[in-house]
Design a protein around this motif. Structure first.
Motif, PDB file in Angstrom:
ATOM      1  N   ALA A   1       0.861  -1.056  -0.054  1.00  0.00           N
ATOM      2  CA  ALA A   1      -0.060  -0.140  -0.113  1.00  0.00           C
ATOM      3  C   ALA A   1       1.011   1.323  -0.041  1.00  0.00           C
ATOM      4  O   ALA A   1       1.906   1.346   0.720  1.00  0.00           O
ATOM      5  N   VAL A   2       0.576   2.356  -0.716  1.00  0.00           N
ATOM      6  CA  VAL A   2       1.180   3.627  -0.664  1.00  0.00           C
ATOM      7  C   VAL A   2       0.813   4.455   0.311  1.00  0.00           C
ATOM      8  O   VAL A   2      -0.584   4.561   0.136  1.00  0.00           O
ATOM      9  N   ARG A   3       1.454   5.047   1.088  1.00  0.00           N
ATOM     10  CA  ARG A   3       0.967   5.665   2.234  1.00  0.00           C
ATOM     11  C   ARG A   3       0.968   7.060   1.750  1.00  0.00           C
ATOM     12  O   ARG A   3       1.662   7.542   0.900  1.00  0.00           O
TER      13      ARG A   3
END
Length: 86
Positions: free
Chosen positions: A14-16
């Motif tokens: 997941a990309v924060r």
């Protein structure tokens, strides 16, 4: 005949999302690090600046050589950080 696997070879992460307002906090934390260890911070900065200038001079006639130097320097940068902290 070669078969093609349908499994994904890589794990997706997941990309924060980072808020733009977090930048002043990071800069403040960096300034606190410099205040806590001024000499190692200065030495680390000088080493990186000198190596960068040296890489530019060595690869002035061969841009491909610069890419190899930069990759190697990024690998050695972590080691240099440890050496400068001693």
């Amino acid at each position: 005949m070669q078969t093609i696997s349908t499994e994904q070879p890589f794990t997706e992460y997941a990309v924060r999302q980072v808020e733009f307002a977090a930048i002043p906090k990071w800069l403040r934390q960096g300034a606190e690090d410099i205040k806590a260890n001024p000499w190692s911070s200065l030495l680390y900065g000088i080493v990186f600046a000198l190596v960068g200038m040296g890489m530019s001079l060595l690869s002035a006639n061969n841009p491909g050589f610069f890419m190899a130097e930069a990759a190697g320097f990024m690998l050695w940068g972590r080691f240099l950080r440890w050496v400068c902290m001693i």
